[in-house]
Design an enzyme around this catalytic site. Structure first.
Site, PDB file in Angstrom:
ATOM      1  N   GLY A 137       7.054 -23.575   5.602  1.00 38.23           N
ATOM      2  CA  GLY A 137       8.239 -23.496   6.356  1.00 38.23           C
ATOM      3  C   GLY A 137       8.969 -24.447   6.395  1.00 38.23           C
TER       4      GLY A 137
ATOM      5  N   ILE B 126       6.662 -30.530  10.241  1.00 33.94           N
ATOM      6  CA  ILE B 126       5.127 -30.001  10.327  1.00 33.94           C
ATOM      7  C   ILE B 126       4.900 -29.634   8.781  1.00 33.94           C
ATOM      8  CG2 ILE B 126       3.203 -28.498  11.228  1.00 33.94           C
ATOM      9  CD1 ILE B 126       4.913 -28.302  13.731  1.00 33.94           C
TER      10      ILE B 126
ATOM     11  N   GLU C  74      10.846 -20.695   0.278  1.00 34.38           N
ATOM     12  CA  GLU C  74      12.247 -20.773   0.553  1.00 34.38           C
ATOM     13  C   GLU C  74      12.962 -22.018   0.338  1.00 34.38           C
ATOM     14  OE1 GLU C  74      12.807 -18.654   4.223  1.00 34.38           O
ATOM     15  OE2 GLU C  74      11.934 -20.074   5.342  1.00 34.38           O
TER      16      GLU C  74
ATOM     17  N   ASN D 270      16.417 -20.314  17.022  1.00 33.97           N
ATOM     18  CA  ASN D 270      17.083 -20.211  15.591  1.00 33.97           C
ATOM     19  C   ASN D 270      17.278 -18.789  15.024  1.00 33.97           C
ATOM     20  OD1 ASN D 270      17.387 -23.178  15.640  1.00 33.97           O
ATOM     21  ND2 ASN D 270      15.194 -23.249  14.663  1.00 33.97           N
TER      22      ASN D 270
ATOM     23  N   GLY E 261      12.642 -16.745   7.419  1.00 30.75           N
ATOM     24  CA  GLY E 261      11.930 -15.926   6.395  1.00 30.75           C
ATOM     25  C   GLY E 261      10.587 -15.974   6.719  1.00 30.75           C
TER      26      GLY E 261
END
Lengths: 500, 500
Positions: free
Chosen positions: B260, B264, B286, B376, B380
């Protein structure tokens, strides 16, 4: 080399305490019926002697009472996955003890692959039903497939219930193919609902086969007749499709339909057949029910792909009688293919599944009554919903004589999120959530799907908290459920106490 | 035929009230930067004259402040989809008024197809950033793609910001391909992370192109340095992978990684690089962040496929400098391909995403703070989680100096269900949920992931209600959240009041 024939009792003796056992079939269809009962007896005998006897259970979906009922009643289950609908199994799963059966509720398309990947432990024994087994090791399934190719390949022993009530002419109805594993695997070669990519049988080393001859009836029960409410839901879905066709959102040749299990699904298909504006269509689904058979005979459905023929005994007989008619209009596949999300997306399948409850923001509960009691499991609803061309959930607006609203402020358990749920349909109408913000979605759901008796309460809830994209109020969100638990009716929810 | 060159202000004049506008890019990367600011100015001018002026906004994912910030501040947004990270846009979405911006939070892989299917309204204008545009109508994107092929094809007018700060040598980095629509479409021809199936450019009728010359810097900001907690999370993920490799659950050649967005994710990749037992691997993701670039240069990552280069300005410069090195090790794709669930499943991608909070039964909230405030969006995370070979969520065990526990009795909003979440990792350890029943899952999560200060409280909650497969208590399930709202700390939750 000739096959080894054994009695059901001898076959059950091949299963040991702590073994993981895979069963063929999907719903009651295609499940073995005699050996699991003997395994349950064996468990009871061992328990009576003070010995432990529990097995892990892999299946395609739910099973018949011979499997889930017998083994649950015999307290013979170490773990159970992925889905069940049996009363005794359900009671055990929901028992007061801490999870006496480790039940893990999985997306059905993932079961075979997670077994292969090694995530769930090995398969010691496969118990499968067949209408034919050859000396070279070819096993032809009956009316349901499930995870049969994977468990037959992986198991050390394969017990085959050869059921002479199923015509051997069923050979040719199935398309059996086991997916490759990553990395660098190829695509699945299905581009149209009717494409065939595999074999008519599962083939294993015949030396690991033990055949039990049986003569068992299909365990199917009839469907409740379509009532006024399910008929209206079906009509609303059909009208929605006509409107989408007119807008050009659905191509004029239509798209393959998946429809869930049970009476509502049957009613939806029946309404589609009655609607003159819906062209002949195809089915790409998990469970082929009675309505599909009727519609194929009447020409409304041109082809059906599924994982099982979950038919009433009457329809099953009709299917066997007209096997030559159905054989080139129908294919039964393993669940990892019938439910494959990549194929669902590629083919543009329209998914229609039943919600236990939905909330005003479009989240759906498919599994847990009042948030804690497991009903059946998620089944294939997630496989289809997340990938469908349009994902539809259907539900009667109320249950228990109106005491439960299927539309609630917040679902007590969530299986499908607002991101994946696109349309909700009740007997009152259609909530089309596509391209709408939170409040617009809530309005669609309350005004079009909720029962009129519940609409004022739902509006009260929506107006309680005005801040935030999703005006959820963590103090009041379960007041519908609490009212039901305390007074027996969600209608007694009262949001006035939160108003300043 | 020569292209039409206009100023940014002239380009903005091509956009009308009520138009739906599609923007290129994914995160700030590849977004136009000048024209949206002029559209916002135009909106303010029209508003000052008493005229309405609002547009619908389609993007790949989040954008830079030039798009989401400017347009939100100008009150110029009719609807917004699918994802945003901008403070002013977020405030508008969460405003007290009822949904002044219709925000619909979609799975990113579905945006282009739902536009094509006609579900979201038409695309009037596309505003895209390019490093090259030819007289024949070839448009080469910059550092992010998003939904660019679809909006360029469908829009009546295509405004191209030709940014001379991006080297034209970027041509060749992209693989641009728009999916066919059902029915009867073919598979996507990607079988390995590095496969290319499309063109280096998007091609449209040059007569609908309006070019605005710009010279704009990348809007990237740096990453916070890896701190002790994110480093420990990364280490736990890396150790989990090593253990899965040893068990044979992950093949020795490893599998493609999706990770992601944010610090992190960067830290996880860095830990994987440091671990000698993890072989060189590929990325199918992504967003390609700084860590991926570093690891490609050091040889830890052999190939990266993504939708954007979301890099700090320092790393962006490094990328441009070493373009020849990176060009054959990296490909940028449209979001419907970078995030395609069918490909994620086929390739066996391991998904690593960040949870806002997770509950003790394995459900994950990715979007809503305290159940109502949109952070947010799902982005994805659903595209990958639902289809990944293994779906991992990472989170620090606490937030706000320990006042918030990331592990709660019940998530206040749910984006990913227990059926799809397989592993949860915090700085304390790894909860492996595969093949486990409810109580075993709860134990894994509480004992391995929750902060020790919260473990007794979570155990109290788990033991409150002993009945049901999932012992959720609808009276007490949000007491963590209520304690935070009332006292500023979840540590003040107290379940003793429910005990009889």
């Amino acid at each position: 080399m000739s096959l080894t024939y054994v009695t059901a009792k001898e076959a059950a003796a091949l299963v040991n305490h702590n073994d993981n056992v895979g069963f063929s079939g999907f719903t009651h269809a295609g499940c073995p019926k005699v050996v699991p009962v003997e395994i349950a007896k064996r468990a009871e005998e061992e328990h009576a002697k003070g010995n432990p006897f529990k097995i892990g259970m892999f299946t395609g979906a739910s099973t018949g009472d011979s499997i889930d009922g017998s083994l649950a009643r015999a307290n013979a289950v170490k773990f159970r996955t992925p889905y069940q609908t049996n009363k005794d199994m359900r009671n055990a799963i929901n028992a007061v003890e801490h999870d006496p059966i480790q039940y893990f509720d999985m997306h059905l398309s993932q079961v075979a692959q997670e077994i292969r990947y090694g995530f769930l432990g090995g398969v010691d024994v496969a118990v499968v039903e067949a209408c034919e087994v050859t000396e070279s090791g070819e096993i032809v399934p009956t009316s349901g497939v499930g995870i049969m190719p994977t468990i037959c390949r992986l198991a050390k022993k394969v017990i085959v219930e050869l059921n002479d009530k199923v015509p051997a002419k069923m050979r040719g109805v199935h398309d059996l193919y086991e997916l490759q594993d990553p990395p660098k695997r190829r695509h699945i070669n299905i581009f149209e609902v009717q494409n065939r990519i595999g074999l008519e049988y599962v083939k294993v080393d015949p030396s690991k086969i033990y055949v039990v001859r049986t003569s068992e009836e299909n365990e199917g029960s009839g469907f409740a007749p379509v009532d006024e409410i399910t008929a209206k839901i079906g009509e609303n879905v059909a009208n929605f499709f006509v409107s989408e066709l007119k807008k050009g959102n659905i191509p004029p040749t239509f798209l393959p339909i998946q429809s869930g299990v049970g009476n509502i699904a049957n009613a939806v298909l029946a309404s589609m057949a009655q609607n003159k504006d819906i062209p002949r269509f195809e089915v790409y689904t998990e469970v082929i029910q009675d309505a599909v058979l009727d519609m194929m005979q009447k020409g409304h459905i041109s082809f059906a792909s599924g994982c099982s023929l979950t038919l009433s005994n009457e329809a099953m007989d009709r299917f066997y009688r007209d096997l030559d008619f159905f054989k080139n209009k129908l294919v039964l596949r393993p669940s990892e293919i019938s439910n494959n999300p990549g194929l669902v997306r590629r083919l543009g399948v329209i998914g229609i599944n039943t919600a236990l409850e939905a909330d005003i923001f479009g989240n759906v509960n498919s599994t847990h009554v009042m948030g804690n009691m497991m009903m059946n499991g998620i089944g294939g609803s997630g496989d289809f919903t997340r990938s469908a061309y349009i994902s539809i959930f259907v539900t009667p607006s109320t249950a228990k004589n109106g005491m439960i609203s299927a539309i609630v402020p917040k679902v007590a358990h969530e299986d499908h999120s607002e991101h994946s749920v696109k349309v909700i349909v009740s007997e009152y109408g259609v909530a089309d959530l596509r391209g709408k913000g939170t409040y617009a979605r809530a309005e669609e759901i309350i005004e079009n799907c909720a029962h009129p008796d519940y609409r004022p309460l739902l509006r009260d809830y929506l107006n309680l908290s005005k801040k935030g994209h999703t005006p959820q109020n963590l103090y009041a969100c379960y007041d519908f459920h609490k009212a039901f638990l305390e007074t027996g009716s969600m209608l007694n929810a009262d949001f006035s106490k939160y108003k300043k």
